[in-house]
Design an enzyme around this catalytic site. Sequence first.
Site, short mmCIF file in Angstrom:
data_model
loop_
_atom_site.label_atom_id
_atom_site.label_comp_id
_atom_site.label_asym_id
_atom_site.label_seq_id
_atom_site.Cartn_x
_atom_site.Cartn_y
_atom_site.Cartn_z
N GLU A 167 30.01 33.84 -16.25
CA GLU A 167 28.44 34.37 -16.30
C GLU A 167 28.12 34.34 -14.75
OE1 GLU A 167 26.30 35.51 -18.47
OE2 GLU A 167 25.42 35.88 -16.49
N LYS A 222 35.73 34.68 -10.76
CA LYS A 222 34.56 34.22 -11.05
C LYS A 222 34.26 33.06 -10.04
CE LYS A 222 30.66 31.98 -12.12
NZ LYS A 222 29.32 32.29 -12.16
N CYS A 278 27.12 25.02 -8.96
CA CYS A 278 28.22 25.96 -8.82
C CYS A 278 28.83 25.74 -7.73
CB CYS A 278 27.87 27.20 -9.50
SG CYS A 278 27.78 27.24 -11.05
C1 UDX Z 1 27.64 24.46 -16.96
C2 UDX Z 1 28.35 24.55 -15.80
O1 UDX Z 1 28.01 23.66 -14.82
C3 UDX Z 1 28.91 25.75 -15.11
O2 UDX Z 1 29.92 25.68 -14.21
C4 UDX Z 1 29.13 26.62 -16.30
O3 UDX Z 1 29.51 27.93 -15.83
C5 UDX Z 1 28.50 26.67 -17.49
O4 UDX Z 1 28.03 25.27 -17.87
P1 UDX Z 1 24.88 24.64 -16.97
O5 UDX Z 1 24.60 25.21 -18.28
O6 UDX Z 1 24.00 24.87 -15.84
O7 UDX Z 1 26.06 25.10 -16.39
O8 UDX Z 1 25.02 23.24 -17.44
P2 UDX Z 1 24.17 22.39 -18.15
O9 UDX Z 1 22.75 22.49 -17.89
O10 UDX Z 1 24.53 20.77 -17.86
O11 UDX Z 1 24.49 22.45 -19.72
C6 UDX Z 1 25.57 22.00 -20.35
C7 UDX Z 1 25.26 21.68 -21.80
O12 UDX Z 1 26.44 21.28 -22.67
C8 UDX Z 1 24.29 20.24 -21.70
O13 UDX Z 1 23.12 20.35 -22.55
C9 UDX Z 1 25.43 19.10 -22.74
O14 UDX Z 1 24.34 18.21 -23.45
C10 UDX Z 1 26.20 20.17 -23.41
N1 UDX Z 1 27.38 19.39 -23.95
C11 UDX Z 1 28.05 18.89 -23.02
C12 UDX Z 1 27.69 19.72 -25.02
O15 UDX Z 1 26.98 20.13 -25.99
N2 UDX Z 1 28.95 19.40 -25.51
C13 UDX Z 1 29.78 18.49 -24.75
O16 UDX Z 1 30.95 18.26 -25.16
C14 UDX Z 1 29.34 18.43 -23.27
C1 UDX Z 2 25.14 31.05 -7.94
C2 UDX Z 2 25.72 32.47 -8.02
O1 UDX Z 2 24.66 33.18 -7.23
C3 UDX Z 2 25.85 33.09 -9.33
O2 UDX Z 2 26.50 34.20 -9.43
C4 UDX Z 2 26.65 32.04 -10.15
O3 UDX Z 2 26.81 32.43 -11.74
C5 UDX Z 2 26.24 30.69 -10.27
O4 UDX Z 2 26.09 30.12 -8.94
P1 UDX Z 2 23.03 29.67 -8.26
O5 UDX Z 2 23.47 28.61 -7.76
O6 UDX Z 2 22.30 29.81 -9.65
O7 UDX Z 2 23.97 31.12 -8.51
O8 UDX Z 2 21.75 30.32 -6.90
P2 UDX Z 2 22.08 31.22 -5.91
O9 UDX Z 2 20.89 32.06 -5.71
O10 UDX Z 2 23.32 31.68 -5.60
O11 UDX Z 2 21.73 30.04 -4.52
C6 UDX Z 2 22.70 29.19 -4.39
C7 UDX Z 2 22.18 28.31 -3.25
O12 UDX Z 2 22.35 28.98 -2.01
C8 UDX Z 2 20.71 27.81 -3.21
O13 UDX Z 2 20.67 26.43 -2.79
C9 UDX Z 2 20.19 28.78 -2.25
O14 UDX Z 2 19.07 28.39 -1.71
C10 UDX Z 2 21.23 28.96 -1.30
N1 UDX Z 2 21.09 30.29 -0.61
C11 UDX Z 2 21.07 31.39 -1.40
C12 UDX Z 2 20.79 30.20 0.88
O15 UDX Z 2 20.54 29.33 1.37
N2 UDX Z 2 20.64 31.55 1.40
C13 UDX Z 2 20.62 32.64 0.84
O16 UDX Z 2 20.54 33.82 1.51
C14 UDX Z 2 20.83 32.60 -0.55
#
Ligand code: UDX
Ligand code: UDX
Length: 463
Positions: A167, A222, A278
């Site tokens: 994603e 990714k 990430c």
């Molecule tokens: C996470 C990862 O950080 C990212 O690298 C990946 O691409 C997608 O999953 P995110 O959705 O932002 O991203 O994480 P988070 O908001 O923490 O959600 C993960 C969920 O999985 C939590 O709600 C957690 O309770 C759940 N989980 C975790 C399960 O349902 N089963 C498990 O065994 C572990």
């Molecule tokens: C990132 C990737 O963009 C996305 O494709 C991937 O799936 C998950 O990780 P995210 O971390 O949600 O997404 O936000 P992003 O907009 O990429 O920003 C990441 C960090 O970089 C933030 O702290 C943001 O403030 C910072 N940032 C971004 C800067 O400091 N300057 C910029 O020009 C852009």
Amino acid sequence: MRIKNICCIGAGYVGGPSMAIIAKYCPDIQVNVVDINPQRIAQWNDKLLSNLPIYEPGLDKIIQKCRNKNLHFSNNIKQQIENADMIFISVNTPTKLKGIGAGQAIDLRYVEASSREISKYAKGHTIVVEKSTLPVKTAQTIKDILDATTKKNISDNKTFSVLSNPEFLAEGTAIKDLENPDRVLIGGEDRIAIDALVEIYSKWIDKNKVMTTDLWSSELSKLIANAFLAQRISSINTISALCEATGAQIKDVALAVGMDKRIGRYFLNSGPGFGGSCFKKDISNLVYISNHYGLFEVANYWQKVLDINSWQQERFVELIVKKMFGTISSKTIAILGFSFKANTNDTRESPAIYISKKLIEEGAFLKIYDPKVTNQQIELDLQVDNQKNLNKNWIFCESIYDVFEKADAAVFITEWQEFEHLDWLKISNIMIKPSWIFDTRSIVNIEKVKESNLNIWQVGYGY
Ligand code: UDX
Ligand code: UDX
């Protein structure tokens, strides 16, 4: 193969919005999002849409439209795995905290646990899709776990296909990114499974934007997309320091450089360093993988991207202390914005955490304001160092102007839009003099601040 029933394990920032969009565009498919955390599921099911566990512009409307029709949230993992033709794994993949690869390698325990659940409860043929960002070759681990059960229970007639479908959504713009992605990437070997997933995306995305590759190329792409994005931020942040030293303006430099089509104008905003769940995790993993394969120069190159990110935050703290006559002990500092970027309530790896902790350690008292992050979340983020009593040295402010009241300085850390249009005269009247504004995001209007008898420092703004 026509998919009628989808299960997504993990109702987080990725699983929640991405399944909501599938439900919106595929009314014939039942989408079940499951999670081990009952509280999180209760929040997804809350009648009050403002209580959803994550804040994403536009998400509430889709939830309102689809929830309990073809989009369901539950803790019933076993049953939803049994019913599903296709299962997305969207659980968190944190950096390992101990053991081999601690601090760098990805902890795959949740992915493994999810694979074991799938192998136990799935029925018939099931397509398993990796959504989480994972180290290269994780699909093999998932396959090995699934294959082990299939072999053991030949009589069950279970079969699996594993796909990688990373994603690329960014928080704060998740709905926009999901509805109109630059590309959809699907890695796999089983053509029928790939076509089934392409069919789902083609309900709202042009098929030309769907790219298919082998599993490993998809997983690696990714990781590398995130590494390249983070690298741009570290690059522009090094130049922000050079601008401050030489009298150049980072905004102009970024614009001039970005107008070259080969470079591009996006992702060139200098700031307090990247946060979010990430970038740090994925680059640490890239460093770990490169070292593992003996590619030490490659590992060192990417490690520098992380080092610069920490350095940017360290230098901001030093700069704040220096400008405030070399001490902030017993001074009050307002913190504006605690989320890692605007339009999200997510604070994972937020620069605000490091900066706040350091300012408190230097003896300051903080007043913190963020339009979406809760007081409880900030408490969790700052109490890691509980023994240092960090919690006693800050308060949460509900309203934006309260945060400036009797403050010696204000530090802007998140680029929330509401910070762009403030009444600087009003602020000047309620702050302690001489007062300092530190703008780590280049969002405030320097002239207006100066006119209001306030001192200002802005990232990358040379004088
Ligand atoms: C996470 C990862 O950080 C990212 O690298 C990946 O691409 C997608 O999953 P995110 O959705 O932002 O991203 O994480 P988070 O908001 O923490 O959600 C993960 C969920 O999985 C939590 O709600 C957690 O309770 C759940 N989980 C975790 C399960 O349902 N089963 C498990 O065994 C572990
Ligand atoms: C990132 C990737 O963009 C996305 O494709 C991937 O799936 C998950 O990780 P995210 O971390 O949600 O997404 O936000 P992003 O907009 O990429 O920003 C990441 C960090 O970089 C933030 O702290 C943001 O403030 C910072 N940032 C971004 C800067 O400091 N300057 C910029 O020009 C852009």
